[in-house]
Design a protein around this motif. Structure first.
Motif, PDB file in Angstrom:
ATOM      1  N   ARG A  39       0.875  -1.022   0.004  1.00  0.00           N
ATOM      2  CA  ARG A  39      -0.093  -0.235  -0.018  1.00  0.00           C
ATOM      3  C   ARG A  39       0.847   1.012  -0.094  1.00  0.00           C
ATOM      4  NH1 ARG A  39      -2.402  -3.103   4.165  1.00  0.00           N
ATOM      5  NH2 ARG A  39      -4.274  -4.180   3.459  1.00  0.00           N
ATOM      6  N   SER A  40       0.178   2.362  -0.347  1.00  0.00           N
ATOM      7  CA  SER A  40       0.780   3.537  -0.210  1.00  0.00           C
ATOM      8  C   SER A  40      -0.093   4.699  -0.180  1.00  0.00           C
ATOM      9  CB  SER A  40       1.620   3.803  -1.742  1.00  0.00           C
ATOM     10  OG  SER A  40       2.476   4.958  -1.627  1.00  0.00           O
ATOM     11  N   VAL A  41       0.206   6.048   0.351  1.00  0.00           N
ATOM     12  CA  VAL A  41      -0.618   6.766   0.719  1.00  0.00           C
ATOM     13  C   VAL A  41       0.424   8.157   0.345  1.00  0.00           C
ATOM     14  CG1 VAL A  41      -0.300   7.242   3.241  1.00  0.00           C
ATOM     15  CG2 VAL A  41      -2.534   8.088   1.894  1.00  0.00           C
ATOM     16  N   ASN A  42      -0.343   9.246  -0.147  1.00  0.00           N
ATOM     17  CA  ASN A  42       0.337  10.451  -0.317  1.00  0.00           C
ATOM     18  C   ASN A  42       0.397  11.261   0.899  1.00  0.00           C
ATOM     19  OD1 ASN A  42      -2.125  11.890  -0.236  1.00  0.00           O
ATOM     20  ND2 ASN A  42      -1.742  12.564  -2.293  1.00  0.00           N
ATOM     21  N   SER A  43       1.288  12.239   0.906  1.00  0.00           N
ATOM     22  CA  SER A  43       1.527  13.062   2.069  1.00  0.00           C
ATOM     23  C   SER A  43       0.335  13.815   2.621  1.00  0.00           C
ATOM     24  CB  SER A  43       2.514  13.983   1.847  1.00  0.00           C
ATOM     25  OG  SER A  43       2.492  14.671   0.877  1.00  0.00           O
ATOM     26  N   SER A  44      -0.523  14.381   1.606  1.00  0.00           N
ATOM     27  CA  SER A  44      -1.680  15.112   2.248  1.00  0.00           C
ATOM     28  C   SER A  44      -3.073  14.065   2.454  1.00  0.00           C
ATOM     29  CB  SER A  44      -2.038  15.955   1.127  1.00  0.00           C
ATOM     30  OG  SER A  44      -2.463  15.355  -0.273  1.00  0.00           O
ATOM     31  N   ARG A  45      -2.692  12.789   2.244  1.00  0.00           N
ATOM     32  CA  ARG A  45      -3.738  11.779   2.558  1.00  0.00           C
ATOM     33  C   ARG A  45      -4.922  11.882   1.465  1.00  0.00           C
ATOM     34  NH1 ARG A  45       0.173   9.861   5.652  1.00  0.00           N
ATOM     35  NH2 ARG A  45      -0.500   8.880   7.684  1.00  0.00           N
ATOM     36  N   SER A  46      -4.625  12.302   0.342  1.00  0.00           N
ATOM     37  CA  SER A  46      -5.593  12.511  -0.384  1.00  0.00           C
ATOM     38  C   SER A  46      -5.638  11.326  -1.736  1.00  0.00           C
ATOM     39  CB  SER A  46      -5.825  13.872  -0.867  1.00  0.00           C
ATOM     40  OG  SER A  46      -4.392  14.091  -1.813  1.00  0.00           O
ATOM     41  N   ALA A  47      -4.688  10.792  -1.466  1.00  0.00           N
ATOM     42  CA  ALA A  47      -4.664   9.554  -2.439  1.00  0.00           C
ATOM     43  C   ALA A  47      -4.054   8.421  -1.834  1.00  0.00           C
ATOM     44  CB  ALA A  47      -3.834   9.883  -3.725  1.00  0.00           C
ATOM     45  N   SER A 378      -2.800  18.398  10.238  1.00  0.00           N
ATOM     46  CA  SER A 378      -2.943  17.896   8.977  1.00  0.00           C
ATOM     47  C   SER A 378      -4.355  17.338   8.790  1.00  0.00           C
ATOM     48  CB  SER A 378      -2.250  16.923   8.712  1.00  0.00           C
ATOM     49  OG  SER A 378      -2.532  15.694   9.755  1.00  0.00           O
ATOM     50  N   GLN A 379      -5.160  17.535   9.960  1.00  0.00           N
ATOM     51  CA  GLN A 379      -6.594  17.112   9.912  1.00  0.00           C
ATOM     52  C   GLN A 379      -7.097  18.125   9.330  1.00  0.00           C
ATOM     53  OE1 GLN A 379      -7.416  14.181  10.205  1.00  0.00           O
ATOM     54  NE2 GLN A 379      -6.530  13.228  12.322  1.00  0.00           N
ATOM     55  N   MET A 380      -6.767  19.456   9.392  1.00  0.00           N
ATOM     56  CA  MET A 380      -7.727  20.324   8.654  1.00  0.00           C
ATOM     57  C   MET A 380      -8.011  20.191   7.505  1.00  0.00           C
ATOM     58  SD  MET A 380      -7.835  22.054  11.212  1.00  0.00           S
ATOM     59  CE  MET A 380      -8.862  24.053  10.719  1.00  0.00           C
ATOM     60  N   THR A 381      -9.265  20.378   7.409  1.00  0.00           N
ATOM     61  CA  THR A 381      -9.732  19.989   5.984  1.00  0.00           C
ATOM     62  C   THR A 381      -9.290  21.204   4.893  1.00  0.00           C
ATOM     63  OG1 THR A 381     -11.576  21.645   6.343  1.00  0.00           O
ATOM     64  CG2 THR A 381     -11.994  19.408   6.804  1.00  0.00           C
ATOM     65  N   THR A 382      -9.328  20.707   3.810  1.00  0.00           N
ATOM     66  CA  THR A 382      -8.775  21.612   2.708  1.00  0.00           C
ATOM     67  C   THR A 382      -9.955  22.210   2.618  1.00  0.00           C
ATOM     68  OG1 THR A 382      -9.801  19.776   1.408  1.00  0.00           O
ATOM     69  CG2 THR A 382      -7.554  19.548   1.823  1.00  0.00           C
ATOM     70  N   GLN A 383      -9.761  23.395   1.603  1.00  0.00           N
ATOM     71  CA  GLN A 383     -10.549  24.359   1.281  1.00  0.00           C
ATOM     72  C   GLN A 383     -11.468  23.904   0.396  1.00  0.00           C
ATOM     73  OE1 GLN A 383      -7.455  23.980   1.309  1.00  0.00           O
ATOM     74  NE2 GLN A 383      -7.421  22.837  -0.517  1.00  0.00           N
TER      75      GLN A 383
END
Lengths: 400, 285
Positions: A39-47, A378-383
């Protein structure tokens, strides 16, 4: 752990690793009963991406008995083992993966022709479980096609393009590049491609939705699928809920899960770098305190999709967690549905209608949540993004 | 203002794409002028462009199978747009396999040149791809800046050596110096020279031939009437500008010439079928 991959499967394994490297910097390795999960995940946890190789993929597959073993390795190190695909094909007869728990090494031994053996000892770090909860079978829209179709679509977009928007109607799919609000609207080149349903092997639309996600991370899967010739299945639901792309065959399953932009008319927050929602998995309600601490054993989520609640449901059931993740904005998000209708003339003009429907605020950031530790910031949601622009129909009006 | 064109011929599409790609390598932004007969890509030789001037002319009939253009008015029957050629190049490159490509001037979120193509697919319906390239309309009062440049009063005109060879030479020279001297004479000789404190390098080209401009040409005219044929006329230019010109070439020209105005400007001309490209590099002290 002791596995052996032989023959052509070595190349398949290598390709999977290369495509995972397009997602994140670390490879999470977890030998499971049902196969080896990479498995792999990106740093912003969006992929997030996961390849599961069934025991039959291997000529030998033994997993550590008793305790579950999980680790993460710098993906560049693993890529170095499988560097040249052409050479792998020609010279490597088998690949032996062995765990040396005392030395914290994962040993990759490539048995090549002429008795040559290349041994790579890669150190690993213990890791938390990285699993995403998603229920692709519950998603409204399902498609399947030969990878060539998607590759041919993606070629129209520049490699640097971040986000694309995919919209569907009963008979068609539109793919166009997504231009960020702040970017100079008047300078951005817009590209749109329209695919007909009969180009797909399977095209089932229940909801005429539009989702926007990051294209870059997807390219890894496209390369893998194209080289293996496996059909790609695409699942998505409403904006905000992730899009899942998978490839399957009898011995492997690959899933790429990408967060999508959620519709929100409120002003975007500070950080504007990434417009995509983070993937989060919510859990049966943990005490709010634990959420913030560094205890890596805190969260374990079962990957069993049959019992995993759909994203929106879990979000609603955990209000304390939801509050801390979800934006503090109070206004309700409007859900925009784009309906496409065309007239059958040579000009191919397209008309766009939008329908608004109210949505409860909690649903904005309902998506998956990983059990891995995330620091509060990092939990802060994205805009959230303001309304997606509607392209004006072609007009040959005087341009003055 | 109205523009609608259709490209049906694959070879024409291919050639047009290569011209646009060449332009995109020479400049980031340029002006596209459309007249009833021709298309021009123009970069005016302003200081802002580093003094570089570019003029590329092609006939519309060799690109489009159908072409409808209505200019700003009946006296000024042309359209003048500022465009980023790279966007245009990218759009055209992806539609090379199309059955038909439509080019239209449209107004979307801003004025755009829309490239729409039908791509062949395995199924019954074609795949349609649309690229909207944003453009800026150039107002009439600025049109004078984009007129065809007049032929400079050159002192020497010579045919260029094979561009690939020139490019190799210039690429290596670029590592040693920022400025290069181009010199040529009336007996078909050309030298490319660089000179630094430590080293000087010269590459000599011979037997290039001089284009016959005829009596009207300024060659041999004026005070240099008594110029000796072997005397070299030179201009010192920024090597990167020359390199950029050589790097971008996508089409093998049928004729390639260089006119030099002594210590003023280097004027490069490339001709290929009906496409002509002129490139002006100012000399530096």
């Amino acid at each position: 752990m002791d596995c052996v991959v032989t023959g052509g499967n070595v190349k398949v394994l290598a390709k999977a690793i290369h495509s995972l490297s397009r997602i994140g910097d670390e490879l999470y390795v977890e030998p499971q009963e049902d196969g080896l999960a990479l498995r792999s995940v990106n740093s912003s946890r969006s992929a997030y991406a996961c390849f599961l190789f069934a025991p039959l993929f291997f000529s030998r597959y033994t997993i550590p008995s008793g305790h579950t073993f999980r680790c993460k390795i710098a993906i560049k190190s693993v890529q170095a083992v499988f560097r040249s695909l052409a050479t792998l094909e020609k010279t490597v007869e088998k690949c032996h993966i062995e765990l040396d728990e005392q030395k914290n090494h994962l040993t990759f031994t490539l048995h090549c022709k002429h008795g040559l053996m290349k041994t790579h000892n890669l150190s690993f770090q213990d890791s938390e479980s990285l699993q995403a909860v998603f229920d692709k079978d519950s998603y409204a829209n399902v498609f399947r096609s030969h990878p060539r179709l998607l590759v041919d679509t993606v070629v129209h977009f520049p490699p640097s393009l971040e986000e694309v928007t995919v919209s569907v109607s009963d008979e068609r799919m539109w793919v166009r590049n997504h231009v960020e609000e702040e970017a100079d609207q008047s300078k951005a080149m817009l590209t749109e491609l329209c695919l007909a349903s009969d180009e797909f092997d399977h095209f089932a639309v229940q909801a005429h939705n539009s989702v926007t996600f990051c294209l870059k991370e997807l390219r890894g899967l496209l390369v893998f699928a194209e080289s293996t010739g496996l059909p790609i299945s695409m699942y998505f639901d409403e904006p905000g809920s992730p899009i899942v792309l998978s490839v399957t065959d009898s011995v492997l399953e690959g899933n790429f899960v990408l967060a999508t932009l959620s519709d929100d008319h409120n002003h975007r927050k500070n950080n504007t770098k990434r417009l995509v929602d983070k993937l989060k998995c919510t859990l049966p309600p943990p005490p709010p305190d634990d959420f913030m601490n560094d205890d890596i054993d805190a969260y374990l989520i079962a990957m069993d999709t049959s019992i995993a609640p759909g994203p929106s449901a879990t979000c609603l059931s955990t209000p304390p967690v939801a509050d801390s993740i979800c934006s503090k904005q109070s206004a309700a998000a409007n859900h925009r549905t784009r309906l496409h209708s065309e007239e059958e003339e040579e000009e191919e003009e397209e008309e766009y209608e939008t329908a608004d429907s109210g949505r409860p605020p909690n649903k904005k950031f309902c998506s998956l949540f990983f059990g891995s530790v995330l620091s509060p910031s990092s939990q802060m949601t994205t805009q959230p993004v303001t309304s997606q622009e509607v392209l004006a129909s072609d007009s040959e009006d005087d341009v003055q | 203002m109205k523009l609608r064109g259709r490209i049906l011929d694959v070879a024409c599409l291919n050639r047009f794409t290569r011209v646009v790609t060449t332009i995109s390598k020479l400049t980031k932004v340029c002006v596209l002028r459309l007249t009833p007969d021709n298309l021009f890509f123009v970069l005016s030789g302003k200081v802002a462009n580093g003094g570089i001037g570019m003029w590329c002319e092609l006939s519309q009939a060799n690109v489009f199978d159908e072409y409808q253009m209505e200019g700003v008015s009946s006296e000024d029957n042309e359209i003048c747009l500022e465009v980023t050629p790279e966007n245009l190049s990218r759009a055209l490159k992806t539609v090379q396999s199309a059955k038909a490509v439509k080019v239209k001037l449209t107004k979307k979120h801003c004025p755009c040149l829309t490239i729409a193509a039908e791509l062949p697919t395995m199924s019954s319906t074609s795949r349609v791809v649309t690229h909207d390239v944003p453009v800026d309309i150039v107002p009439r009062r600025l049109w004078h800046e984009f007129k065809e440049p007049s032929m400079p009063d050159f002192h020497v005109s010579v045919y260029l050596p094979p561009l690939k060879t020139m490019k190799n030479v210039v690429d290596r020279m670029k590592n040693l110096s920022n400025f290069l001297v181009m010199e040529a004479n009336l007996i078909g000789e050309m030298n490319l020279k660089i000179e630094t404190d430590l080293v000087s390098v010269t590459t000599h080209f011979k037997d290039l031939g001089n284009p016959p401009w005829g009596d009207d040409a300024s060659q041999d005219g004026g005070p240099s009437h008594s110029r000796e044929p072997e005397a070299m006329v030179q201009a010192r230019v920024d090597i990167r500008k020359l390199q950029q010109f050589l790097m971008g070439q996508q089409v093998n020209p049928s004729k390639a010439m260089c006119n030099i105005v002594h210590e003023r400007v280097v004027h490069l001309i490339l001709l290929h079928e009906d496409v002509s490209l002129q490139y002006f590099i100012p000399a530096v002290a």
